[in-house]
Design an enzyme around this catalytic site. Structure first.
Site, short mmCIF file in Angstrom:
data_model
loop_
_atom_site.label_atom_id
_atom_site.label_comp_id
_atom_site.label_asym_id
_atom_site.label_seq_id
_atom_site.Cartn_x
_atom_site.Cartn_y
_atom_site.Cartn_z
N LYS A 106 10.67 -22.18 10.78
CA LYS A 106 10.57 -20.73 10.58
C LYS A 106 9.95 -20.39 9.23
O LYS A 106 10.08 -19.26 8.75
CB LYS A 106 11.97 -20.11 10.70
CG LYS A 106 12.59 -20.31 12.09
CD LYS A 106 14.07 -20.07 12.12
CE LYS A 106 14.64 -20.46 13.49
NZ LYS A 106 16.11 -20.47 13.50
N ARG B 8 28.38 -17.46 16.33
CA ARG B 8 27.19 -16.72 16.77
C ARG B 8 27.39 -16.17 18.17
O ARG B 8 27.98 -16.85 19.02
CB ARG B 8 25.98 -17.66 16.83
CG ARG B 8 24.95 -17.42 15.78
CD ARG B 8 25.53 -17.65 14.42
NE ARG B 8 24.58 -17.25 13.40
CZ ARG B 8 24.93 -17.03 12.13
NH1 ARG B 8 26.16 -17.19 11.75
NH2 ARG B 8 24.02 -16.68 11.27
N ARG C 200 16.87 -6.24 3.97
CA ARG C 200 18.15 -6.78 3.52
C ARG C 200 17.99 -7.87 2.46
O ARG C 200 18.97 -8.48 2.04
CB ARG C 200 18.96 -7.28 4.71
CG ARG C 200 19.29 -6.14 5.64
CD ARG C 200 20.20 -6.53 6.77
NE ARG C 200 20.21 -5.45 7.76
CZ ARG C 200 20.83 -5.51 8.92
NH1 ARG C 200 21.50 -6.59 9.24
NH2 ARG C 200 20.79 -4.51 9.75
N PRO D 279 13.30 -13.07 12.52
CA PRO D 279 12.16 -13.94 12.83
C PRO D 279 12.56 -15.37 13.20
O PRO D 279 13.17 -16.08 12.41
CB PRO D 279 11.33 -13.92 11.55
CG PRO D 279 11.68 -12.63 10.92
CD PRO D 279 13.12 -12.42 11.22
N GLU D 280 12.21 -15.76 14.41
CA GLU D 280 12.32 -17.14 14.86
C GLU D 280 10.90 -17.68 14.98
O GLU D 280 9.96 -17.05 14.52
CB GLU D 280 13.05 -17.19 16.21
CG GLU D 280 14.43 -16.51 16.17
CD GLU D 280 15.19 -16.64 17.47
OE1 GLU D 280 14.77 -17.43 18.34
OE2 GLU D 280 16.20 -15.94 17.62
#
Length: 258
Positions: free
Chosen positions: A56, A249, A102, A2-3
């Site tokens: 976020k 990243r 997770r 989720p951004e």
DNA sequence: CTATTTGTTATCGT
DNA sequence: TACGATAACAAATA
């Protein structure tokens, strides 16, 4: 993953699910989820108030309490009899569930009056959406950074809400190399970035906020132009999309048309 | 076993 | 001191 758009979409769903309802109870079996509980319990039995987003984080207010949610990597807000790390029951018999495969997500409960201090301490940058931002605004936020553009876009202290996916997608839309030093962009390049960022965020928020479609992954086709498309042809020029690692990243971009 | 995925934070180095 | 880059963390999948 989720951004900003996914969190905004979760807020849109949450608003629909809770409109006019009261929270009846809260329960969690997971000792690591509720990292801070400074509430007075007044959200239980209270009508749901404001639902809003900062960076976020998603904030749900009821009574004098605010629930602050962060989904990290796999967190999501669901409704119904589904398993999860925490559950809120509403007075219409439905449940809100903090699901999180997770278990990296976090939840806070605090008095509404403490929310501003909570976010002050996070030192978050300004929001790139829903207010349209121009090139000068982006230059002001990012333009003094010496590092490569894409990792700078991920710095939540400069601009809030951009994640690893949006950063690659916005660079591609703006035809800007993610490797360029942020402090080397021209005024028109900042304008391209501004236009690309708003267009991407606005489209993604709309998709994530729709009643039906869930937008990302979970079996569906990859909806992005470059993210996780290394080796596939660029949608503009046909050159193979390449993957590089920046600041640990993955970054995806087209080396020909950028 | 390794590489990869996420956002945030802690830490190392220049 | 400030900033940038990197590692660590959580957990699961390929």
């Amino acid at each position: 993953m989720p951004e900003l758009p996914e969190v905004e979409g979760a807020g849109a769903h949450l608003r629909r699910w809770t409109a006019g309802r009261r929270i009846v109870s809260f329960h969690t079996d997971d000792p690591k989820l509720l990292v801070l509980d400074r509430g007075d319990g007044s959200s239980i039995g209270a009508p749901v108030g404001r639902v809003w987003r900062r960076a976020k984080y998603l904030i749900l207010e009821a009574g004098d309490e605010a629930w602050v949610l962060h989904f990290r990597m796999t967190g999501e807000l669901l409704r119904g009899q589904v398993p999860g790390r925490a559950r809120w029951r509403l007075d219409d018999g439905t449940s809100l569930v903090f699901a999180d495969a997770r278990r990296l997500g976090e939840l806070w409960r605090m008095p509404v009056r403490e929310v501003p201090a909570f976010f002050d301490a996070k030192k978050l940058g300004p929001e790139p959406w829903p207010e349209p931002r121009d090139g000068a605004w982006w230059a002001g936020c990012l333009g003094d950074a010496r590092g490569p553009l894409k990792p700078v876009m991920l710095d939540q202290g400069r601009v809030a809400g951009i994640g690893n996916i949006a950063a690659s997608e916005i660079c591609w839309r703006a035809r800007l190399s993610p490797l360029r030093p942020a402090n080397g962009l021209s005024a028109q390049e900042w304008t391209r970035l501004a236009d690309a960022a708003f267009a991407f965020l606005d489209e993604a928020v709309a998709a994530c906020s729709a009643e039906e479609i869930t937008y990302i992954n979970q079996g569906g086709a990859n909806p992005f132009d470059v993210y996780q498309r290394d080796g596939e042809p660029c949608r503009r020029c046909g050159e193979a999309i390449v993957r590089v690692v920046q600041a640990g990243r993955s970054t995806y971009f087209c080396g020909r048309c950028l």
